[in-house]
Scaffold this motif. Structure first.
Motif: not given
Lengths: 265, 409
Positions: A131-134, A152, A161, A165, B28, B30, B33
């Protein structure tokens, strides 16, 4: 302009959403997997192809079935790239997006994986568990190589968020319609999904946003005014059904995709 | 890679959740999150809240039963010679294993989060059994995901779960063991994260679950620290803390309070499941040098093929039958604070026979792996060395396997 952007542009001209299909690499065989892609490319605007992982934490039953079936047949990442390459050679202008889990990329090496994508002319990537920010660094690497990294968004994503994104996104964003694994029953009314979709469009109307998860032949019509819709489990299910009925999955899947396309045209 | 002093190990991760820069994280989807972030904020708040700590300690003391006994295994020590062998019988905790700590804390958190449902995974069935107990105690509805193979081999724990009103969801994918149960549980959470709290049964999974579990099981070493001082009038010069390692929750909890001691004084030895003696499959990623990969939302040493497909494991003990291992243990290994080795199925069985022959405890097959190492080590060591084995599970659940492998009990 990227071929993904072009595809959306083309659809907008025709005043319809883009049809995005999802199939699992090597399902039900390596040969058929390619045949299916080649055949449905007539009706689909963008094709997603998943590279296999045997611990898929976000996939529902239908896609798991396809994944395990393909793994049992011995499909490897190398095979996936081969299928992608052959498809792109036949359909150079049809965008192909690879989708999967990060461990496969990690083991292959990020740079090496992207090199493989480039060599097979893959247009974009979806990484389910990055996922973001990873994903910032990896997404940057993708951009450098002109590969679209698809961010996504989900119903749990806060507006703040979302903004961040979307700012970091490339040519396509994927909105997960509901809290579910892939292929769950559509448990949210389409109206509610479109409300969220419109929130995303309001943040940046120029971004192409597709809706996925739980979309079937029955519900696809409700999303006629979106930028795009993704259908996956319905297709995987058709392959399973065809095999059970000893029918040809290639023709059956093509029929289904043709019908889906008709519903949104 | 170095361990910092004066900071709990569970907090020694970077802003992305990685210990030692590369283990852990939160890989994981989204959708998760936000729930993971909410849980993180809530947990960080609660662990600083004196009332919450009081509540936890109250239930640990009066419901779980703290402290669990700590004593010398005199007969075994005399029989083997060499080092003294002691045990902390954590299996005396309510429910029969250390899994009760994590389950209790998770249910307390779920209550604070206003969730009515709690779901969890289980291998040996202990995590599931304890979660079902705690759920019942705190008025939560409970669903347990368990591999079909494990349901068959750990029947007594399944009976207990059902008795507590929990629903067991059998998992038929993959190897039908713990690894698949965790995946399925995560999938369920993805679909129900708005109403449901998830309890990961060990120090594995996305960063926050590693932390909550490690924080919970640390109760074991808090008790042990006091008990050692009381028994020996101080901390002896040479201690070896032996613990089996599957996901790694009991061993982490057994060691945490002693983290900052010099390893020459207090050595940590983790014993993984080597599997059947002639089998190439094992559940010992630390011992056999498995590569780093991502499993269940965290980077860790994990058994996998060259491409990144997770490999099936094989072990007589369902609780250790897991291809990965806690990021905390990966960190402890690379920081050289702990040493890891493996015991085979056969060695664990032999250890079980020997321990039960000489002593009144009945360790389950998981801690029997640790006893196997104790039996190997003790005769080689001087009698001023104190080996302490965490007997973290009771053999009641293994009665079918033991009967099958050892004949009449």
């Amino acid at each position: 302009m990227s071929s993904i952007n072009l595809a959306f542009k083309h659809c907008k001209k025709e005043k319809r959403p883009a049809l995005i299909t999802f199939t699992v690499a090597g399902d039900n065989t390596k040969k058929n997997s390619l045949k299916i892609l080649n055949s449905i490319a007539k009706y689909a605007d963008i094709l997603e192809l998943s590279f296999l992982h045997n611990c898929p934490i976000a996939d529902g039953g239908q896609i798991q079935n396809s994944t395990y079936r393909s793994l049992r047949n011995g499909t490897t990442l190398k095979d996936t790239f081969k299928i992608a390459k052959k498809f792109k050679n036949n359909n150079p202008n049809k965008p192909l997006i690879l989708m999967g889990y990060y461990n496969l990329i990690y083991q292959n090496g990020e740079n090496n994986f992207l090199k493989n994508c480039k060599m097979s002319k893959v247009d974009g990537l979806i990484v389910v568990d990055l996922p973001w920010p990873e994903n910032k660094n990896f997404a940057k690497k993708c951009k450098k190589m002109s590969i679209n990294f698809v961010q996504l968004l989900s119903p749990t994503t806060s507006k703040e968020r979302m903004k961040k994104i979307i700012k970091d996104s490339h040519d396509m964003i994927y909105y997960i319609s509901m809290l579910s694994t892939t292929g769950g029953k559509l448990k949210v009314p389409p109206k509610k999904i479109l409300e969220n979709y419109n929130k995303i469009k309001k943040i940046n109307k120029n971004k192409n946003c597709v809706i996925g998860f739980g979309i079937t032949n029955k519900s696809i019509k409700s999303f006629k005014n979106s930028d795009g819709v993704v259908v996956g489990s319905e297709i995987c299910k058709e392959i399973t059904k065809s095999l059970n009925n000893r029918q040809n999955p290639v023709t059956n899947v093509t029929d289904i995709v043709k019908k889906l396309r008709k519903k949104i045209s | 890679m170095k361990i910092k002093k004066n900071i709990p190990l569970i907090d020694q991760h970077d802003k992305n959740g990685f210990w030692g820069g590369k283990f852990g994280g939160s890989f994981i989807p989204e959708t998760l999150k936000k729930p993971v972030e909410d849980l993180t904020i809530l947990f960080e708040k609660l662990r600083k809240d004196k009332n919450f700590i009081k509540e936890r300690d109250y239930y640990f003391k009066n419901w779980v039963g703290a402290p669990t006994p700590f004593f010398k295994l005199r007969n075994l020590t005399n029989h083997l010679g060499g080092a003294e062998i002691w045990t902390k019988v954590v299996s005396e905790a309510n429910g029969g294993a250390h899994k009760i700590y994590n389950a209790t804390v998770h249910c307390l958190i779920a209550k604070k989060a206003g969730k009515k449902y709690v779901v969890g995974d289980t291998g040996a069935g202990y995590a599931g059994k304890m979660l079902s107990m705690a759920a019942k105690k705190f008025g939560l509805k409970c669903k347990i995901f368990m591999g079909a193979k494990d349901i068959e081999r750990q029947k007594p724990n399944c009976d207990a779960m059902r008795k507590n009103g929990a629903e067991i969801v059998p998992v038929y994918t993959g190897s039908q063991t713990l690894v698949d149960a965790v995946s399925e549980c995560m999938r369920y959470w993805v679909s129900n994260c708005d109403t449901t709290h998830m309890c990961v049964g060990s120090t594995v999974g996305p960063n926050i679950f590693v932390k909550i579990c490690g924080w919970s099981t640390s109760q074991i070493s808090r008790e042990l620290f006091i008990q050692i001082k009381k028994e020996f009038g101080g901390i002896p010069k040479k201690i070896k803390l032996l613990n089996c390692v599957g996901g790694g929750s009991s061993s982490f909890g057994f060691w945490n309070e002693f983290m900052h001691y010099n390893k020459k004084q207090i050595e940590f030895v983790g014993i993984e499941a080597g599997g059947p003696i002639k089998s190439k499959r094992h559940a010992a990623p630390l011992t056999y040098g498995s590569k780093i990969g991502i499993l269940h939302g965290a980077a860790q040493y994990v058994n996998q093929d060259i491409e990144g497909q997770i490999e099936e494991t094989e072990s007589i003990s369902a609780g250790l039958d897991y291809p990965g291992v806690s990021p905390l243990h990966c960190f402890l290994k690379d920081a050289k604070r702990a040493r890891y080795t493996a015991a085979s199925d056969e060695e664990a069985l032999k250890a079980y026979v020997l321990v039960t022959k000489f002593e009144k405890i009945r360790p389950s097959l998981e801690p029997s792996h640790a006893f196997a190492e104790a039996i190997k080590l003790a005769p080689k060591l001087s009698n001023d060395t104190v080996i302490i084995v965490n007997s973290c599970g009771d053999a009641h659940k293994d009665r079918d396997i033991l009967k099958q492998r050892l004949g009449k009990l």
